[in-house]
Design an enzyme around this catalytic site. Structure first.
Site, short mmCIF file in Angstrom:
data_model
loop_
_atom_site.label_atom_id
_atom_site.label_comp_id
_atom_site.label_asym_id
_atom_site.label_seq_id
_atom_site.Cartn_x
_atom_site.Cartn_y
_atom_site.Cartn_z
N GLY A 170 7.00 0.23 3.48
CA GLY A 170 6.75 0.25 4.91
C GLY A 170 6.80 1.68 5.39
O GLY A 170 6.27 2.57 4.72
N SER A 195 7.36 1.89 -2.81
CA SER A 195 6.82 2.70 -1.72
C SER A 195 7.94 3.41 -0.95
O SER A 195 8.59 4.28 -1.49
CB SER A 195 5.95 1.82 -0.82
OG SER A 195 5.23 2.57 0.11
N ALA A 196 8.20 3.03 0.31
CA ALA A 196 9.28 3.66 1.07
C ALA A 196 10.62 3.49 0.37
O ALA A 196 11.47 4.39 0.38
CB ALA A 196 9.35 3.07 2.49
N HIS A 234 1.96 6.04 -4.04
CA HIS A 234 0.53 5.81 -3.74
C HIS A 234 -0.29 7.09 -3.95
O HIS A 234 -1.22 7.37 -3.18
CB HIS A 234 0.33 5.33 -2.30
CG HIS A 234 1.25 4.24 -1.86
ND1 HIS A 234 1.17 2.95 -2.35
CD2 HIS A 234 2.28 4.23 -0.98
CE1 HIS A 234 2.10 2.21 -1.77
NE2 HIS A 234 2.79 2.96 -0.95
N GLU A 241 -0.83 3.98 -8.27
CA GLU A 241 -0.63 2.53 -8.15
C GLU A 241 -0.58 1.87 -9.53
O GLU A 241 -1.42 2.14 -10.38
CB GLU A 241 -1.75 1.89 -7.32
CG GLU A 241 -1.97 2.52 -5.96
CD GLU A 241 -0.79 2.36 -5.01
OE1 GLU A 241 -0.95 1.70 -3.99
OE2 GLU A 241 0.29 2.92 -5.29
#
Length: 234
Positions: free
Chosen positions: A91, A123-124, A160, A195
């Protein structure tokens, strides 16, 4: 006990369900764990904590794991201290880090991870495993009291990671340009994870795993590629 982490670029690869590509690896990570504490603070797209937790639960039910959102506990720090395993989803990293500090979770989280509580970040949730969150791709929509994060690895993460598209007419900065700007003011190395790949941390051993190589950036050095199944020694 020693560190036991998976630091993944993403939760979802193209054409695959949420966390599906990682499930066999997560079964091993969370061996002996029945219940996983989920940290939904990053709220992708502004999703509620409950809705985000439900998405995580749906994925982990495929490997018979129960997910409980940290937001359902009165004392978030205590929830971290007693957790069998932890997962922090993706997020907005600014929102995530702000909430970790606001709820007094950052330091307890660091302590339990140093003591071996199995952890997945995507991710985050991966950004916060670095020394700071300064190489996130996210907009600063909230104002954390510090950019300092967990420091589970001796570098920063850029999830990413995207290679420059030589066929694109876009004239803006590439990801590599932005990381170069970061290194004009900071010395911390940066790993760009593409990814479908992730960093596996087992004690002092740090390995790149998954399908694609990673891009390594160090101040005043030419960026280079790190192949999968290669030890990281930065």
């Amino acid at each position: 006990m020693s560190k036991n982490l998976i630091i993944a670029s993403t939760s979802t690869i193209h054409g695959s369900a949420y966390l599906e590509y990682l499930l066999p690896t997560l079964e091993k990570l969370y061996t002996g764990v029945d219940e996983i504490l989920f940290i939904p603070y990053a709220r992708p797209g502004g999703i509620t904590h409950d809705a985000y937790t439900a998405i995580a639960q749906q994925a982990f039910s495929k490997i018979n794991k129960k997910i409980i959102g940290i937001h359902t506990y009165k004392d978030a720090a205590e929830a971290v201290k007693v957790a069998q395993g932890i997962f922090t989803g993706g997020g907005n990293t600014f929102v995530l880090v702000n909430q970790l500090y606001k709820n007094k979770v950052m330091q307890p989280l660091r302590e339990v991870l140093l003591n071996g509580t199995p952890y997945l970040g995507t991710s985050a949730g991966s950004n916060i495993c670095g020394l700071t969150m300064q190489t996130t791709n996210d907009m600063p929509i909230s104002y954390p009291p510090s950019f300092k994060t967990l420091g589970m690895v001796p570098f920063n993460i850029n999830p990413h990671y995207l290679d420059p598209d030589t066929n694109s007419t876009h004239m803006g900065e590439t990801r590599e340009t932005r990381i170069k700007e970061y290194h004009a003011y900071n010395t911390v190395p940066v790993i760009g994870i593409r990814e479908g790949s992730w960093i596996r941390v087992e004690g002092k051993k740090i390995t790149l795993e998954g399908t694609l190589s990673a891009r390594v950036f160090e101040q005043d050095k030419t960026p280079y590629e790190l192949s999968t199944n290669t030890l990281l020694t930065l």
